[in-house]
Scaffold this active site. Sequence first.
Site, PDB file in Angstrom:
ATOM      1  N   ASN A   1      -3.462   6.567  -0.883  1.00 42.97           N
ATOM      2  CA  ASN A   1      -3.081   6.580   0.529  1.00 42.97           C
ATOM      3  C   ASN A   1      -2.242   7.806   0.885  1.00 42.97           C
ATOM      4  O   ASN A   1      -2.248   8.264   2.023  1.00 42.97           O
ATOM      5  CB  ASN A   1      -2.341   5.287   0.896  1.00 42.97           C
ATOM      6  CG  ASN A   1      -3.330   4.151   1.118  1.00 42.97           C
ATOM      7  OD1 ASN A   1      -4.530   4.384   1.224  1.00 42.97           O
ATOM      8  ND2 ASN A   1      -2.843   2.925   1.173  1.00 42.97           N
TER       9      ASN A   1
ATOM     10  N   HIS B   1      -1.925  -2.471  -6.461  1.00 39.51           N
ATOM     11  CA  HIS B   1      -2.497  -2.141  -5.158  1.00 39.51           C
ATOM     12  C   HIS B   1      -4.014  -2.280  -5.189  1.00 39.51           C
ATOM     13  O   HIS B   1      -4.709  -1.445  -5.757  1.00 39.51           O
ATOM     14  CB  HIS B   1      -2.069  -0.719  -4.764  1.00 39.51           C
ATOM     15  CG  HIS B   1      -2.571  -0.320  -3.415  1.00 39.51           C
ATOM     16  ND1 HIS B   1      -2.908   0.974  -3.091  1.00 39.51           N
ATOM     17  CD2 HIS B   1      -2.816  -1.056  -2.306  1.00 39.51           C
ATOM     18  CE1 HIS B   1      -3.330   1.011  -1.844  1.00 39.51           C
ATOM     19  NE2 HIS B   1      -3.295  -0.211  -1.346  1.00 39.51           N
TER      20      HIS B   1
ATOM     21  N   SER C   1       0.828  -1.210   0.000  1.00 36.47           N
ATOM     22  CA  SER C   1       0.000   0.000   0.000  1.00 36.47           C
ATOM     23  C   SER C   1       0.855   1.250   0.000  1.00 36.47           C
ATOM     24  O   SER C   1       0.359   2.331  -0.257  1.00 36.47           O
ATOM     25  CB  SER C   1      -0.868   0.094   1.247  1.00 36.47           C
ATOM     26  OG  SER C   1      -1.359  -1.116   1.630  1.00 36.47           O
TER      27      SER C   1
ATOM     28  N   GLU D   1      -4.826   0.310  -8.192  1.00 33.20           N
ATOM     29  CA  GLU D   1      -3.731   1.215  -8.561  1.00 33.20           C
ATOM     30  C   GLU D   1      -2.616   0.371  -9.172  1.00 33.20           C
ATOM     31  O   GLU D   1      -2.129  -0.572  -8.535  1.00 33.20           O
ATOM     32  CB  GLU D   1      -3.175   1.942  -7.330  1.00 33.20           C
ATOM     33  CG  GLU D   1      -3.951   3.174  -6.913  1.00 33.20           C
ATOM     34  CD  GLU D   1      -3.343   3.858  -5.683  1.00 33.20           C
ATOM     35  OE1 GLU D   1      -3.160   5.069  -5.710  1.00 33.20           O
ATOM     36  OE2 GLU D   1      -3.066   3.168  -4.682  1.00 33.20           O
TER      37      GLU D   1
END
Length: 698
Positions: free
Chosen positions: A477, A427, A406, A439
């Site tokens: 994130n 991801h 992540s 992602e």
Amino acid sequence: MSDAIRYERVGDIAVLTAQNPPVNALGVDVRKGLLSGIERAEADGAKAVLIYGDGRTYFAGADIREFGKPMLDPGLPDLGSRIEASPLIVVSAMHGTALGGGLEIALCSHYRIAVPSAKMGLPEVNLGILPGAGGTQRLPRVAGTEAALDMITSGRPIKAPEALDKGIIDRVTEGEPREIGLAYAQELLDAGAARRAVCDMPAPEMIDFDTRYDAVLKKGRGQISPATALRSVQAACEADNFEAGLKRERELFMELMNSDQRQGMVHAFFSERAVSKLPELKGVTPRTLAQIGVIGGGTMGAGIATAALLSGLKVTMLEMTDEAAAAAKGRIEGNLQGALKRGKISQDQFDILTQQSLVLATDYAALAEADLVIEAVFEDMSVKKTVFTQLDAVCKPGAILASNTSYLDVNEIAACTSRPEDVIGLHFFSPAHIMKLLEVVVADKTAIDVVATGFALGKMLNKITVRAGVCDGFIGNRILATYRSCADQMILDGASPYQIDAAMTKFGFAMGPYAVSDLAGLDIGWASRKRKRAAGMDPRARDSVYADKLCEAGHFGQKTGKGYYVYEAGKRGGTPNPEVAALIEANRAELGITPREFTDEEITRRYMCAMVNEAAKVVGEGIARRPLDVDMTLLFGYGFPRYHGGPLKWADIQGLDGILADIKTYAQEDDYFWQPAPLLEQLVAEGRSFDDLNKGSN
Ligand code: CAA
């Protein structure tokens, strides 16, 4: 006659064929062609008119690209009324997707026939508008108020057999739309059938609209189009005559057409389609994908394996022990049971997926033939490196080695293999078989066909696939960390987690950030704070410790029954945890902060400014290629309300100069956190928008 509509005569029937690929959208040329086609049919002695679409569909709706521009004549409502008023018998034959203005044109026809696979609906609310060409007036007349309201406020399309049951169409027949349409029109002529206009039908049945309005508004979480569409249906039931109802529909339609929400939702519609079309991938052939390996069968790994199995891939699940492998199998089967229950797969498919397509293993050698291996092991660089070193040793040449990390550095992971060009980040978001976002994290040496394969996998798995560059947290994130940090700082300064959650749900998020943290597990944020502190935080950064205290006491959120909220078994949602306020106060006292009042407006503005500023940095640094990549990441991975279009579309609508000015004001208190993004400053200086960058990139 416009090229978009072909005119021909077949005996007594004038045939109007739409030829506006790919979806026969009702752009101005199509509208002109339909109008002149009807006029010509009336002038040249035809007795009936057949309308159908060439290619894959009947009209899929108004041309969305024309929204926001002045409507060129003939407008869709007038065109519909003109078709309906024709003295000839007008038949529409539908296939593909008869949506929005498409279904409205069909409702203006006197008879409707469709192939069984045809779908029809009024999805306008999903674009922030309502059916504005008579759909809210005609559909309730043919289908009844309740059925029409359901279709119009949900936007959900239905299949032809259901439409037949509801009285929306007259007949369902297998075949080509042209052939079945011609046969039906001839049959009507032979039988001497009368012309039949929906506008002449009696007003639909009245219901208690006020109660329904409140429910629809609540369900929309701030989205105004479904509730406004409901008022338009109400006008159909109340108005003295059909024309008065149409007039009210037009007024409400224009209100929505001019709304920010319409801009946001149309942006989402086009961005969703543009996101996976990267210019750099044009003409690049992806590598073969038939068999994949997944390492680690926890929630994430099992979710990835489930998604892959459901898309037809063969999956080898690698775990450390037989017990762990059995547990992973249990999780995957549990996920597939869910798909079985929802009718997504049959029992036979379930059996094949679990018994033939899924292989369990505890030895890396089992991954030797995999085309792609995705690791979903513990989020720790040394653990990842051990995994990749072993993969490098066993995987066949050309196999893609992917990490589901992540936030870790994919370049560093790639560097521990002899084939960094085959290494990529994939991801997923948990639960990976449900969440739509993927992602694709492209490292410095990742080969372009490996990137293309990441996108091909996303397509197979039915994901919204976004390209991201390498940085801590990638696109989503990283931005999350910033707006969460902004929220934490507001708490130190005087806001409460509950006030912030309430303000952000009012903005349109399904849950506020603290309720989300409780759901995800507070240990995740705790680990990330510890990691950042260990790496050495900038002395100017404000750090908060009240959340650590919750974790130290063993409160990790929903999974332990307590976090920011207290959760009682069997009850949905939680109530504020009284211990939290004391922890926050202690933290403030330690830092010598005197708390102040925050309004909901200030909370929302600061939260959104932090999000937009970080998003602008992410685009400016090339981590996201285009603003729309950020928008789709937040929409599909972080619950950002679709009707705002995404943080950067929202920023465009609000005005970038105002946002920059606010960031500069906040920077007077904390010039470390609130450093304006250079891209934001540049756009303001040049008087451009984020959307200008999207357009420039196509
Ligand atoms: N207007 C303009 N372009 C449209 C369009 C529309 N109504 N519908 C689809 N397109 C474009 C897409 O943007 C896409 O373009 P690119 O290839 O350049 O990306 C192309 O057509 C193909 O579309 P999809 O990739 O989505 O193809 P699909 O086969 O997966 O789906 C579809 C087809 C179900 C029709 C889907 O495109 C769709 O849902 N379209 C929108 C339908 C809709 O909302 N209609 C209502 C319009 S509003 C209206 O009609 C208002 C009114 O009453 C006045």
